[in-house]
Design a protein around this motif. Structure first.
Motif, mmCIF file in Angstrom:
data_model
loop_
_atom_site.group_PDB
_atom_site.id
_atom_site.type_symbol
_atom_site.label_atom_id
_atom_site.label_comp_id
_atom_site.label_asym_id
_atom_site.label_seq_id
_atom_site.Cartn_x
_atom_site.Cartn_y
_atom_site.Cartn_z
ATOM 1 N N CYS A 59 0.843 -1.204 0.000
ATOM 2 C CA CYS A 59 0.000 0.000 0.000
ATOM 3 C C CYS A 59 0.876 1.250 0.000
ATOM 4 C CB CYS A 59 -0.922 -0.039 1.216
ATOM 5 S SG CYS A 59 -1.835 1.481 1.519
ATOM 6 N N LYS A 90 1.469 3.485 2.224
ATOM 7 C CA LYS A 90 1.022 4.734 2.848
ATOM 8 C C LYS A 90 1.920 5.052 4.052
ATOM 9 C CE LYS A 90 -2.702 5.761 0.377
ATOM 10 N NZ LYS A 90 -2.751 4.517 -0.393
ATOM 11 N N PRO A 102 -1.896 -0.689 6.190
ATOM 12 C CA PRO A 102 -2.561 -0.605 4.891
ATOM 13 C C PRO A 102 -3.822 0.258 5.011
ATOM 14 C CG PRO A 102 -2.751 -2.822 5.828
ATOM 15 C CD PRO A 102 -1.903 -2.028 6.765
ATOM 16 N N CYS A 103 -4.098 1.065 3.977
ATOM 17 C CA CYS A 103 -5.258 1.958 4.079
ATOM 18 C C CYS A 103 -6.562 1.188 3.893
ATOM 19 C CB CYS A 103 -5.160 3.090 3.059
ATOM 20 S SG CYS A 103 -5.428 2.537 1.359
ATOM 21 N N GLY A 104 -6.489 0.071 3.173
ATOM 22 C CA GLY A 104 -7.684 -0.756 3.006
ATOM 23 C C GLY A 104 -8.543 -0.342 1.829
ATOM 24 N N ASP A 105 -8.169 0.734 1.157
ATOM 25 C CA ASP A 105 -9.098 1.278 0.161
ATOM 26 C C ASP A 105 -8.459 1.650 -1.179
ATOM 27 O OD1 ASP A 105 -11.722 1.850 -0.487
ATOM 28 O OD2 ASP A 105 -11.424 4.002 -0.133
ATOM 29 N N CYS A 106 -7.132 1.569 -1.279
ATOM 30 C CA CYS A 106 -6.482 1.954 -2.550
ATOM 31 C C CYS A 106 -6.515 0.747 -3.507
ATOM 32 C CB CYS A 106 -5.048 2.402 -2.279
ATOM 33 S SG CYS A 106 -4.006 1.069 -1.683
ATOM 34 N N CYS A 148 -4.589 -2.183 -1.948
ATOM 35 C CA CYS A 148 -5.270 -2.867 -0.842
ATOM 36 C C CYS A 148 -6.469 -3.665 -1.338
ATOM 37 C CB CYS A 148 -5.716 -1.847 0.214
ATOM 38 S SG CYS A 148 -4.328 -1.221 1.184
HETATM 39 ZN ZN LIG Z 1 -3.883 0.956 0.567
#
Ligand SMILES: [Zn+2]
Length: 336
Positions: free
Chosen positions: A56, A58, A62-66, A69
């Protein structure tokens, strides 16, 4: 496979997680990490989180949304390689050199999405020597930005040369209170959560397995057997050994572990202080002390540990239990 990508979802291991997050934040994560420790404590989950965070890019989570991810969660990330040993029929699981070469080939590619590649090798101890030597070369001369995350329950089975190339992170057993809290949060009833946490040997997956398979029954059975040892006649002993010998091997191990915890609790009672695994059995255990001298409990514990060792090294289960129960039962014939 799809799980969440949040550090908060890993139980315990606060210090390891802090170390990992700091290294990620500061961009100084080593290129080869080893996640070692007993089964079911969250090693692989932590390794996957590190992988997702590395991809990710960041910061330390992990941001979970890119796109990276989302691909990771979907199991389709082009820069993430996850390997595990294959089992051949009934034989042992092995990570073969062909598999390692395949991994190395993938790891030599250009990253497509994240600018770096991450390889997670589960059960890394199952690499045979040829495979390990091949991996060693890659670890010694990494091409481009590649991270290797090795996961193992059997650190000692890894070649020393591999061990010398990886940064070691040991994941210890989870405290019973942590497991208990998790079980309660999952809706397991209070008394049961406490007993399961006590019987799980620091492993969450073990606790869940016990929950699924009615493992508390095994603890009850071990206690019954222990408390009735004195009155068991030969015939009942054989019968019991046969019954235990028919259990699946892991259940047999659980039975022995339950017995060893009960004995350990008796030693704690003799010592007069310390926490019991099975607090809920305090009264029964204290009563049993009349029948077992401290030395006796100690020698029983040694016997049980030895039986466990033999069972784990694939000895005939019925014979292991037969030998154990005979020796345990014989104690009274000889006095004490
Ligand atoms: Zn991410």
């Amino acid at each position: 496979m799809a799980d969440s990508l949040r550090w908060q979802d890993i139980l315990g291991h606060e210090r390891n997680i802090e170390r990992l997050r700091t290294m990620l934040r500061e961009g100084r994560l080593p290129h080869a990490l080893l996640f070692s420790g007993v089964a079911g404590v969250g090693k692989k989950k932590a390794a996957r989180l590190v992988a997702a965070a590395l991809l990710c890019k960041k910061a330390d989570a992990p941001c979970g949304d890119c796109p990276s991810c989302r691909a990771f969660l979907a199991g389709t990330h082009p820069d993430y390689i996850e390997a595990a040993p294959e089992s051949r029929g009934k034989g042992a699981r092995v990570l073969r050199i062909e598999a390692v070469r395949e991994i190395e080939k993938k790891a030599a590619r250009k990253p497509l999405l994240s600018g770096r590649l991450v390889v997670l090798m589960d059960e890394a101890d199952t690499m045979n020597e040829a495979a390990a030597n091949s991996l060693l070369k890659t670890l010694e001369e990494p091409q481009g930005e590649v991270f290797f995350l090795l996961v193992t329950e059997k650190r000692a089975a890894l070649l020393p040369t591999i061990l010398s190339r990886v940064r070691d992170l040991h994941f210890g057993a989870l405290p019973p209170a942590v497991i208990e809290r998790h079980l309660l949060a999952q809706g397991v009833e209070g008394g049961q959560a406490k007993m399961l946490a006590a019987a799980a040997d620091g492993s969450l997956s073990h606790a869940l397995l016990l929950l699924e398979e009615d493992g508390l029954q095994l603890v009850e059975d071990a206690a019954q057997t222990l408390f009735s040892l004195r009155t068991l006649d030969m015939f009942r002993l054989w019968e019991k050994a046969e019954e235990l010998g028919r259990l699946p091997r892991e259940r047999g191990e659980d039975w022995l572990l339950a017995l060893s915890r009960l004995l350990r609790d008796m030693l704690v009672l003799y010592a007069g202080s310390g926490a019991l695994y099975h607090e809920e059995r305090r009264v029964g255990l204290a009563r049993a002390l009349q029948d077992f001298s401290e030395e006796r409990v100690f020698s029983l514990l040694v016997e049980v540990r030895e039986a466990l060792r033999r069972l784990r090294s694939n000895a005939n289960a019925r014979l292991v239990f037969e030998g154990l129960l005979m020796r345990l039962g014989n104690a009274w014939a000889g006095g004490r």
